[in-house]
Design a protein around this motif. Structure first.
Motif, PDB file in Angstrom:
ATOM      1  N   ILE A 153     -30.377  15.666   3.456  1.00 49.17           N
ATOM      2  CA  ILE A 153     -29.452  16.470   4.254  1.00 49.17           C
ATOM      3  C   ILE A 153     -28.401  17.069   3.330  1.00 49.17           C
ATOM      4  O   ILE A 153     -27.742  16.346   2.569  1.00 49.17           O
ATOM      5  CB  ILE A 153     -28.773  15.617   5.336  1.00 49.17           C
ATOM      6  N   ALA A 154     -28.237  18.383   3.376  1.00 51.54           N
ATOM      7  CA  ALA A 154     -27.294  19.063   2.482  1.00 51.54           C
ATOM      8  C   ALA A 154     -25.850  18.763   2.887  1.00 51.54           C
ATOM      9  O   ALA A 154     -25.517  18.779   4.078  1.00 51.54           O
ATOM     10  CB  ALA A 154     -27.544  20.564   2.510  1.00 51.54           C
ATOM     11  N   ALA A 155     -25.019  18.498   1.891  1.00 52.94           N
ATOM     12  CA  ALA A 155     -23.605  18.266   2.173  1.00 52.94           C
ATOM     13  C   ALA A 155     -22.936  19.530   2.700  1.00 52.94           C
ATOM     14  O   ALA A 155     -21.990  19.450   3.491  1.00 52.94           O
ATOM     15  CB  ALA A 155     -22.903  17.768   0.912  1.00 52.94           C
ATOM     16  N   ASP A 156     -23.418  20.697   2.251  1.00 53.19           N
ATOM     17  CA  ASP A 156     -22.855  21.974   2.702  1.00 53.19           C
ATOM     18  C   ASP A 156     -23.700  22.603   3.811  1.00 53.19           C
ATOM     19  O   ASP A 156     -23.779  23.823   3.928  1.00 53.19           O
ATOM     20  CB  ASP A 156     -22.722  22.942   1.525  1.00 53.19           C
ATOM     21  N   SER A 167     -32.527   1.957  16.198  1.00 53.49           N
ATOM     22  CA  SER A 167     -33.120   0.821  15.491  1.00 53.49           C
ATOM     23  C   SER A 167     -32.557   0.662  14.081  1.00 53.49           C
ATOM     24  O   SER A 167     -33.102  -0.089  13.277  1.00 53.49           O
ATOM     25  CB  SER A 167     -34.641   0.986  15.423  1.00 53.49           C
ATOM     26  N   ALA A 168     -31.477   1.375  13.807  1.00 55.10           N
ATOM     27  CA  ALA A 168     -30.852   1.296  12.479  1.00 55.10           C
ATOM     28  C   ALA A 168     -29.413   0.793  12.545  1.00 55.10           C
ATOM     29  O   ALA A 168     -28.970   0.065  11.654  1.00 55.10           O
ATOM     30  CB  ALA A 168     -30.892   2.662  11.800  1.00 55.10           C
ATOM     31  N   ALA A 169     -28.673   1.187  13.579  1.00 55.04           N
ATOM     32  CA  ALA A 169     -27.262   0.808  13.674  1.00 55.04           C
ATOM     33  C   ALA A 169     -27.112  -0.711  13.665  1.00 55.04           C
ATOM     34  O   ALA A 169     -27.847  -1.421  14.349  1.00 55.04           O
ATOM     35  CB  ALA A 169     -26.651   1.385  14.947  1.00 55.04           C
ATOM     36  N   PHE A 170     -26.179  -1.193  12.873  1.00 57.09           N
ATOM     37  CA  PHE A 170     -25.870  -2.613  12.675  1.00 57.09           C
ATOM     38  C   PHE A 170     -26.899  -3.327  11.801  1.00 57.09           C
ATOM     39  O   PHE A 170     -26.739  -4.500  11.504  1.00 57.09           O
ATOM     40  CB  PHE A 170     -25.735  -3.367  14.003  1.00 57.09           C
ATOM     41  N   ALA A 171     -27.979  -2.643  11.406  1.00 58.06           N
ATOM     42  CA  ALA A 171     -28.994  -3.272  10.565  1.00 58.06           C
ATOM     43  C   ALA A 171     -29.172  -2.557   9.237  1.00 58.06           C
ATOM     44  O   ALA A 171     -29.587  -3.174   8.257  1.00 58.06           O
ATOM     45  CB  ALA A 171     -30.338  -3.317  11.297  1.00 58.06           C
ATOM     46  N   GLN A 172     -28.863  -1.250   9.188  1.00 55.67           N
ATOM     47  CA  GLN A 172     -29.045  -0.460   7.983  1.00 55.67           C
ATOM     48  C   GLN A 172     -27.807   0.394   7.749  1.00 55.67           C
ATOM     49  O   GLN A 172     -27.107   0.753   8.699  1.00 55.67           O
ATOM     50  CB  GLN A 172     -30.289   0.435   8.130  1.00 55.67           C
ATOM     51  N   ASP A 173     -27.552   0.703   6.500  1.00 53.27           N
ATOM     52  CA  ASP A 173     -26.402   1.548   6.168  1.00 53.27           C
ATOM     53  C   ASP A 173     -26.672   2.982   6.612  1.00 53.27           C
ATOM     54  O   ASP A 173     -27.737   3.544   6.320  1.00 53.27           O
ATOM     55  CB  ASP A 173     -26.136   1.529   4.660  1.00 53.27           C
ATOM     56  N   LEU A 174     -25.712   3.570   7.312  1.00 50.68           N
ATOM     57  CA  LEU A 174     -25.818   4.958   7.753  1.00 50.68           C
ATOM     58  C   LEU A 174     -24.814   5.806   6.975  1.00 50.68           C
ATOM     59  O   LEU A 174     -23.673   5.382   6.777  1.00 50.68           O
ATOM     60  CB  LEU A 174     -25.545   5.059   9.259  1.00 50.68           C
ATOM     61  N   ASP A 175     -25.245   6.976   6.547  1.00 54.04           N
ATOM     62  CA  ASP A 175     -24.403   7.866   5.750  1.00 54.04           C
ATOM     63  C   ASP A 175     -23.608   8.759   6.696  1.00 54.04           C
ATOM     64  O   ASP A 175     -24.042   9.843   7.077  1.00 54.04           O
ATOM     65  CB  ASP A 175     -25.292   8.704   4.822  1.00 54.04           C
ATOM     66  N   TRP A 176     -22.415   8.308   7.087  1.00 48.95           N
ATOM     67  CA  TRP A 176     -21.635   9.001   8.104  1.00 48.95           C
ATOM     68  C   TRP A 176     -21.247  10.413   7.679  1.00 48.95           C
ATOM     69  O   TRP A 176     -21.063  11.288   8.526  1.00 48.95           O
ATOM     70  CB  TRP A 176     -20.392   8.185   8.451  1.00 48.95           C
ATOM     71  N   ALA A 177     -21.140  10.659   6.382  1.00 50.57           N
ATOM     72  CA  ALA A 177     -20.776  12.000   5.917  1.00 50.57           C
ATOM     73  C   ALA A 177     -21.876  13.020   6.200  1.00 50.57           C
ATOM     74  O   ALA A 177     -21.605  14.216   6.281  1.00 50.57           O
ATOM     75  CB  ALA A 177     -20.464  11.971   4.422  1.00 50.57           C
ATOM     76  N   LYS A 178     -23.112  12.545   6.357  1.00 54.87           N
ATOM     77  CA  LYS A 178     -24.249  13.453   6.573  1.00 54.87           C
ATOM     78  C   LYS A 178     -24.686  13.520   8.035  1.00 54.87           C
ATOM     79  O   LYS A 178     -25.552  14.326   8.381  1.00 54.87           O
ATOM     80  CB  LYS A 178     -25.440  12.986   5.727  1.00 54.87           C
ATOM     81  N   LEU A 179     -24.095  12.693   8.891  1.00 56.79           N
ATOM     82  CA  LEU A 179     -24.540  12.595  10.282  1.00 56.79           C
ATOM     83  C   LEU A 179     -23.450  13.098  11.213  1.00 56.79           C
ATOM     84  O   LEU A 179     -22.328  12.602  11.195  1.00 56.79           O
ATOM     85  CB  LEU A 179     -24.901  11.144  10.621  1.00 56.79           C
ATOM     86  N   ASP A 180     -23.786  14.093  12.031  1.00 58.31           N
ATOM     87  CA  ASP A 180     -22.800  14.672  12.940  1.00 58.31           C
ATOM     88  C   ASP A 180     -22.836  14.036  14.322  1.00 58.31           C
ATOM     89  O   ASP A 180     -21.806  13.884  14.966  1.00 58.31           O
ATOM     90  CB  ASP A 180     -23.019  16.182  13.048  1.00 58.31           C
ATOM     91  N   VAL A 181     -24.012  13.687  14.783  1.00 55.90           N
ATOM     92  CA  VAL A 181     -24.162  12.967  16.038  1.00 55.90           C
ATOM     93  C   VAL A 181     -25.035  11.746  15.754  1.00 55.90           C
ATOM     94  O   VAL A 181     -26.134  11.880  15.201  1.00 55.90           O
ATOM     95  CB  VAL A 181     -24.833  13.829  17.126  1.00 55.90           C
ATOM     96  N   VAL A 182     -24.557  10.571  16.108  1.00 55.24           N
ATOM     97  CA  VAL A 182     -25.331   9.341  15.943  1.00 55.24           C
ATOM     98  C   VAL A 182     -25.420   8.654  17.294  1.00 55.24           C
ATOM     99  O   VAL A 182     -24.412   8.496  17.986  1.00 55.24           O
ATOM    100  CB  VAL A 182     -24.688   8.397  14.907  1.00 55.24           C
ATOM    101  N   THR A 183     -26.620   8.269  17.676  1.00 57.08           N
ATOM    102  CA  THR A 183     -26.818   7.590  18.952  1.00 57.08           C
ATOM    103  C   THR A 183     -27.524   6.254  18.734  1.00 57.08           C
ATOM    104  O   THR A 183     -28.312   6.101  17.799  1.00 57.08           O
ATOM    105  CB  THR A 183     -27.669   8.441  19.913  1.00 57.08           C
ATOM    106  N   PHE A 184     -27.230   5.313  19.609  1.00 51.96           N
ATOM    107  CA  PHE A 184     -27.954   4.040  19.597  1.00 51.96           C
ATOM    108  C   PHE A 184     -27.630   3.281  20.872  1.00 51.96           C
ATOM    109  O   PHE A 184     -26.812   3.723  21.687  1.00 51.96           O
ATOM    110  CB  PHE A 184     -27.613   3.198  18.357  1.00 51.96           C
ATOM    111  N   SER A 185     -28.297   2.159  21.057  1.00 58.65           N
ATOM    112  CA  SER A 185     -27.949   1.245  22.142  1.00 58.65           C
ATOM    113  C   SER A 185     -27.762  -0.138  21.528  1.00 58.65           C
ATOM    114  O   SER A 185     -28.058  -0.356  20.362  1.00 58.65           O
ATOM    115  CB  SER A 185     -29.042   1.213  23.217  1.00 58.65           C
ATOM    116  N   TRP A 186     -27.287  -1.056  22.343  1.00 51.70           N
ATOM    117  CA  TRP A 186     -27.050  -2.420  21.838  1.00 51.70           C
ATOM    118  C   TRP A 186     -28.294  -3.290  21.892  1.00 51.70           C
ATOM    119  O   TRP A 186     -28.265  -4.463  21.534  1.00 51.70           O
ATOM    120  CB  TRP A 186     -25.952  -3.086  22.685  1.00 51.70           C
TER     121      TRP A 186
END
Length: 225
Positions: A153-156, A167-186
């Protein structure tokens, strides 16, 4: 068949195993059964949001919302509200990613480019274009295949990224600078139930919401502005 197997192989498309320290008395709270509109309900929701921000090390610039419909509801709120003003690309390499393809191409009827791959493989990530909006799954719930990182994902970038990270949140590192919308459930890494979805918006996502009005009718549940 794989020789190495997980110690707790209780991971699926539905709710997963509870954490080892969980017990029913964890539900013994005065907010149980109360309306989310009541003061006590709002207080509890705010507490959950604060805890998620701390645990996920989320930037202060990002907004967190708790929405109905599990992760599916959160993804569809984002797509229905934000897609349309730019070209759209979708990564489809497992069942949920293919569901988002159906939503975008057959329900919203947008001329999206689908970058797909068979189960067990990833699409060619070098084909992701910075001028397009991107919808993708970080970690495939049904295939177990994940993107290695967010370097594709391009920074610009000019478009926004919508990431199904249930299936990634709380288990894998997410690059918040590259993600504009992040969704998950508990229901995955935390072993919770699937009723609620989480929607995390970056400033770029908020700007899209405030500057763009979709051409299609918007269900009340999807209206975020």
């Amino acid at each position: 068949k794989p020789q190495a197997r997980p110690a707790r192989p209780f991971f699926s498309s539905g709710p997963c195993a509870k954490p080892p320290v969980w017990s029913p008395d964890k539900l013994a709270t005065e907010s149980l059964g109360r309306s989310h509109r009541a003061k006590i309900g709002k207080t509890r929701l705010a507490y959950c949001i604060d805890l998620m921000r701390e645990m996920l090390q989320l930037p202060d610039t990002h907004r967190i919302g708790i929405v109905p419909g599990s992760d599916t509801g959160a993804v569809e709120m984002a797509m229905w509200s934000m897609l349309g003003p730019k070209p759209v690309q979708l990564l489809a390499f497992e069942s949920f990613g293919k569901d988002w393809v159906t939503d975008v191409t057959k329900q919203l009827k947008l001329p999206a480019e689908v970058l797909d791959a068979p189960y067990g493989e990833l699409p060619d990530l070098t084909k992701v274009r910075k001028e397009a909006d991107l919808v993708f799954t970080w970690n495939g719930t049904t295939s177990g295949v994940r993107v290695p990182n967010a370097d594709f994902i391009a920074a610009d970038r000019e478009g926004i990224t919508i990431c199904d990270a249930t299936s990634a949140a709380f288990a894998q590192d997410l690059d918040w600078a590259k993600l504009d919308v992040v969704t998950f459930s508990w229901q995955k890494a935390l072993g919770g139930e699937g009723a609620h979805g989480i929607l995390i918006l970056s400033p770029r996502a908020v700007a899209r919401l405030e500057s763009y009005t979709p051409a299609w009718p918007m269900p009340k549940l999807f209206r975020m502005t």
